[in-house]
Design a protein around this motif. Structure first.
Motif, PDB file in Angstrom:
ATOM      1  N   ALA A   1       0.820  -1.213   0.000  1.00 12.67           N
ATOM      2  CA  ALA A   1       0.000   0.000   0.000  1.00 12.67           C
ATOM      3  C   ALA A   1       0.854   1.263   0.000  1.00 12.67           C
ATOM      4  O   ALA A   1       0.451   2.288  -0.560  1.00 12.67           O
ATOM      5  CB  ALA A   1      -0.917  -0.005   1.221  1.00 12.67           C
ATOM      6  N   ARG A   2       2.036   1.209   0.608  1.00  7.31           N
ATOM      7  CA  ARG A   2       2.884   2.410   0.658  1.00  7.31           C
ATOM      8  C   ARG A   2       3.371   2.802  -0.739  1.00  7.31           C
ATOM      9  O   ARG A   2       3.336   3.976  -1.112  1.00  7.31           O
ATOM     10  CB  ARG A   2       4.068   2.176   1.591  1.00  7.31           C
ATOM     11  N   SER A   3       3.836   1.828  -1.496  1.00  9.67           N
ATOM     12  CA  SER A   3       4.277   2.126  -2.867  1.00  9.67           C
ATOM     13  C   SER A   3       3.111   2.587  -3.720  1.00  9.67           C
ATOM     14  O   SER A   3       3.249   3.489  -4.557  1.00  9.67           O
ATOM     15  CB  SER A   3       4.936   0.902  -3.497  1.00  9.67           C
ATOM     16  N   ARG A   4       1.949   1.984  -3.513  1.00  8.14           N
ATOM     17  CA  ARG A   4       0.766   2.382  -4.272  1.00  8.14           C
ATOM     18  C   ARG A   4       0.394   3.842  -3.982  1.00  8.14           C
ATOM     19  O   ARG A   4       0.003   4.580  -4.894  1.00  8.14           O
ATOM     20  CB  ARG A   4      -0.415   1.479  -3.925  1.00  8.14           C
ATOM     21  N   ALA A   5       0.511   4.252  -2.745  1.00 11.18           N
ATOM     22  CA  ALA A   5       0.188   5.636  -2.379  1.00 11.18           C
ATOM     23  C   ALA A   5       1.140   6.608  -3.063  1.00 11.18           C
ATOM     24  O   ALA A   5       0.737   7.681  -3.529  1.00 11.18           O
ATOM     25  CB  ALA A   5       0.245   5.804  -0.872  1.00 11.18           C
ATOM     26  N   VAL A   6       2.415   6.246  -3.129  1.00 11.66           N
ATOM     27  CA  VAL A   6       3.396   7.096  -3.793  1.00 11.66           C
ATOM     28  C   VAL A   6       3.066   7.235  -5.280  1.00 11.66           C
ATOM     29  O   VAL A   6       3.028   8.342  -5.828  1.00 11.66           O
ATOM     30  CB  VAL A   6       4.820   6.528  -3.612  1.00 11.66           C
ATOM     31  N   LEU A   7       2.814   6.113  -5.951  1.00 14.34           N
ATOM     32  CA  LEU A   7       2.542   6.155  -7.379  1.00 14.34           C
ATOM     33  C   LEU A   7       1.233   6.885  -7.690  1.00 14.34           C
ATOM     34  O   LEU A   7       1.128   7.576  -8.710  1.00 14.34           O
ATOM     35  CB  LEU A   7       2.501   4.745  -7.962  1.00 14.34           C
ATOM     36  N   ALA A   8       0.237   6.741  -6.820  1.00 13.25           N
ATOM     37  CA  ALA A   8      -1.039   7.429  -7.042  1.00 13.25           C
ATOM     38  C   ALA A   8      -0.854   8.943  -6.983  1.00 13.25           C
ATOM     39  O   ALA A   8      -1.419   9.679  -7.807  1.00 13.25           O
ATOM     40  CB  ALA A   8      -2.065   6.969  -6.008  1.00 13.25           C
ATOM     41  N   GLN A   9      -0.055   9.428  -6.023  1.00  4.34           N
ATOM     42  CA  GLN A   9       0.183  10.875  -5.933  1.00  4.34           C
ATOM     43  C   GLN A   9       1.041  11.357  -7.096  1.00  4.34           C
ATOM     44  O   GLN A   9       0.803  12.445  -7.645  1.00  4.34           O
ATOM     45  CB  GLN A   9       0.865  11.211  -4.611  1.00  4.34           C
TER      46      GLN A   9
END
Length: 213
Positions: free
Chosen positions: A162-170
């Motif tokens: 989820a942490r990497s996903r949050a970075v890529l989403a932003q």
């Protein structure tokens, strides 16, 4: 506020290049997206894959810095130059975020980052010399292709990361904004062969190489 001469801008560009390649630029200071989320329990294979994907994204942001700095150096219009410099500053946040995720996942930077930066800087400078409309159009098309690339990474990242996903989403949200801003400033649509053949081919070489190196 001191007026910067061409030599001043060249020195600032050299400083930015060194920080991009060998340190971590400050950026705008925005916090790491997803920092409040728990670190995922990943298998060795999942961790390696996620780390490599974040390395690809980090290499892409190194390229973005080269592109924006090259364009800012040759931009004719002060408003366009300031837009490029502001976007580059926001992209520095992406560098920091990708580095943080690589560190957490045990991945290293691409060994070819100097090549990515130099090539993108050259392309950016050429686009700037071609005229601000073409330079802005190049940014707009680049950001559209980066958006597509980030969508693919969001599809292939381990679901639990989820942490990497949050970075890529932003990052995706920022890239959409940068592309739209460039086109609003008067960017011209690039020729079909550049959009559909040349740019995807160059991107494919970089992403596949950076995944492993």
């Amino acid at each position: 506020m001191r007026h910067l001469t061409p030599i001043d801008r060249l020195l600032c560009g050299a400083d930015n290049a060194l920080r991009t390649l060998f340190a971590t630029p400050a950026g705008t200071g925005r916090p790491l997206p997803g920092a409040d989320l728990p670190e995922a329990e990943l298998s060795d294979a999942e961790r390696a894959h996620a780390g490599r994907l974040m390395r690809v994204n980090h290499a892409g942001e190194v390229s973005a810095q080269g592109l924006y700095q090259g364009q800012a150096l040759t931009a004719r219009n002060a408003v366009v130059r300031e837009n490029m410099e502001r976007s580059a500053e926001e992209e520095n946040d992406h560098l920091r975020w990708c580095q943080a995720r690589m560190d957490a996942l045990g991945a290293h930077r691409s060994y070819l980052n100097p090549l990515w930066y130099a090539g993108s800087f050259t392309l950016g400078a050429i686009a700037g010399l071609a005229g601000d409309r073409w330079s802005l159009g190049f940014v707009g098309e680049t950001e559209r292709q980066v958006e597509h690339h980030l969508d693919e990474h969001l599809d292939t990242l381990p679901e639990a990361d989820a942490r990497s996903r949050a970075v890529l989403a932003q990052m995706r949200e920022d890239e959409i904004h940068h592309g739209a801003k460039a086109m609003d400033l008067g960017g011209a649509e690039l020729p079909w062969v550049v959009r559909k053949v040349v740019m995807p081919a160059v991107s494919k070489v970089m992403t596949r190489t950076a995944y492993w190196l």
